[in-house]
Design a protein around this motif. Structure first.
Motif, mmCIF file in Angstrom:
data_model
loop_
_atom_site.group_PDB
_atom_site.id
_atom_site.type_symbol
_atom_site.label_atom_id
_atom_site.label_comp_id
_atom_site.label_asym_id
_atom_site.label_seq_id
_atom_site.Cartn_x
_atom_site.Cartn_y
_atom_site.Cartn_z
ATOM 1 N N LYS A 106 0.840 -1.206 0.000
ATOM 2 C CA LYS A 106 0.000 0.000 0.000
ATOM 3 C C LYS A 106 0.874 1.256 0.000
ATOM 4 C CE LYS A 106 -3.918 -2.120 2.396
ATOM 5 N NZ LYS A 106 -4.718 -2.157 3.635
ATOM 6 N N ARG A 107 0.393 2.266 -0.714
ATOM 7 C CA ARG A 107 1.138 3.529 -0.818
ATOM 8 C C ARG A 107 1.486 4.103 0.559
ATOM 9 N NH1 ARG A 107 1.730 6.286 -5.482
ATOM 10 N NH2 ARG A 107 0.670 5.493 -7.336
ATOM 11 N N THR A 108 0.559 3.977 1.475
ATOM 12 C CA THR A 108 0.759 4.541 2.816
ATOM 13 C C THR A 108 1.866 3.830 3.593
ATOM 14 O OG1 THR A 108 -1.030 3.107 3.607
ATOM 15 C CG2 THR A 108 -1.605 5.387 3.061
#
Length: 237
Positions: A106-108
């Motif tokens: 995930k980008r986060t």
């Protein structure tokens, strides 16, 4: 509930040449399983079958109860090949960001994961350096970082510590042990005897056959050998 993550019973031929002959293994959650044998013994072919990169000529491989190859399982396996698959014109950070995206990180979480794995392999100061400027050992360490990025349940590592200095090699094996304790299955090929001693179990491979398997202590006891090297020579003799 079974802890077996990989089951395989396979043979593999390339043309008329038989590379693996009737190899049967069962690999469990939370263990380091070492494949020990000389170059050309069939270790790399076997790990490619386990990952679904290649298909057996006979028999089958199941990973997490799914018959391989299965594209959906790729994101649950971390694979490090013997040859580094890196983009040399990109920086280490750019390589990691690319592989994080294709492996579903995930980008986060990407920044955190990139920092974490680069610290594990002692490359955190080289994030913005182009890979073409890396030494062979640095490329191996970056390849290992990429395999660890997406926190896979299964790690398959083909000669992961070639070209890495002894102190860092020891640190990497300590990381493997931590991962094992968390439940990760690690399959590692090696011909280094002190690494073989650190595995939970070993499969000894010679001429495409699994000639023995068990814990390092079991294999030494069975052969009356004081070292894994002597045990290997006893089985292969």
């Amino acid at each position: 509930m079974t802890t077996n993550l990989i089951e395989a019973h396979v043979s593999k031929r390339f043309g008329k040449k038989t590379v693996l002959k009737d190899v049967a293994i069962s690999l469990n959650k939370g263990e380091i399983f070492g494949l020990l044998g000389p170059s050309g013994s069939g270790k790399t072919t076997l790990v490619k079958l386990l990952c679904g990169i290649d298909e057996p000529s006979e028999g089958e491989v199941t990973v997490l109860n799914q018959k391989m190859p299965d594209l959906a399982l790729i994101k649950r396996i971390g694979y490090m090949a013997q040859a580094d698959a890196l983009y040399h014109e990109l920086t280490a950070k750019e390589n990691l960001a690319f592989f994080a995206s294709i492996n579903g990180v995930k980008r986060t979480k990407r920044k955190e994961r990139i920092q974490h794995v680069m610290k594990l392999v002692d490359l955190e100061d080289d994030l913005n350096k182009r890979v073409e400027a890396f030494s062979g050992g640095m490329k191996r360490r970056l390849s290992l970082a990429i395999a660890l990025l997406h926190e896979p349940e299964i790690l398959v590592l083909d000669e992961p510590t070639v070209g890495i200095d002894p102190a860092l090699r020891n640190k990497i094996w300590e990381t493997f042990e931590t991962l094992r304790e968390s439940g990760v299955l690690i399959v590692v090929t090696t011909h280094v005897m002190d690494e073989a001693e650190r595995c939970s179990r070993l499969g000894m491979v010679r001429d495409g056959q699994l000639i023995a398997s068990g814990t390092p202590d079991e294999l030494k006891q069975e052969t009356g050998a004081s070292t894994i090297e002597h045990a290997f020579l006893s089985y292969g003799g």
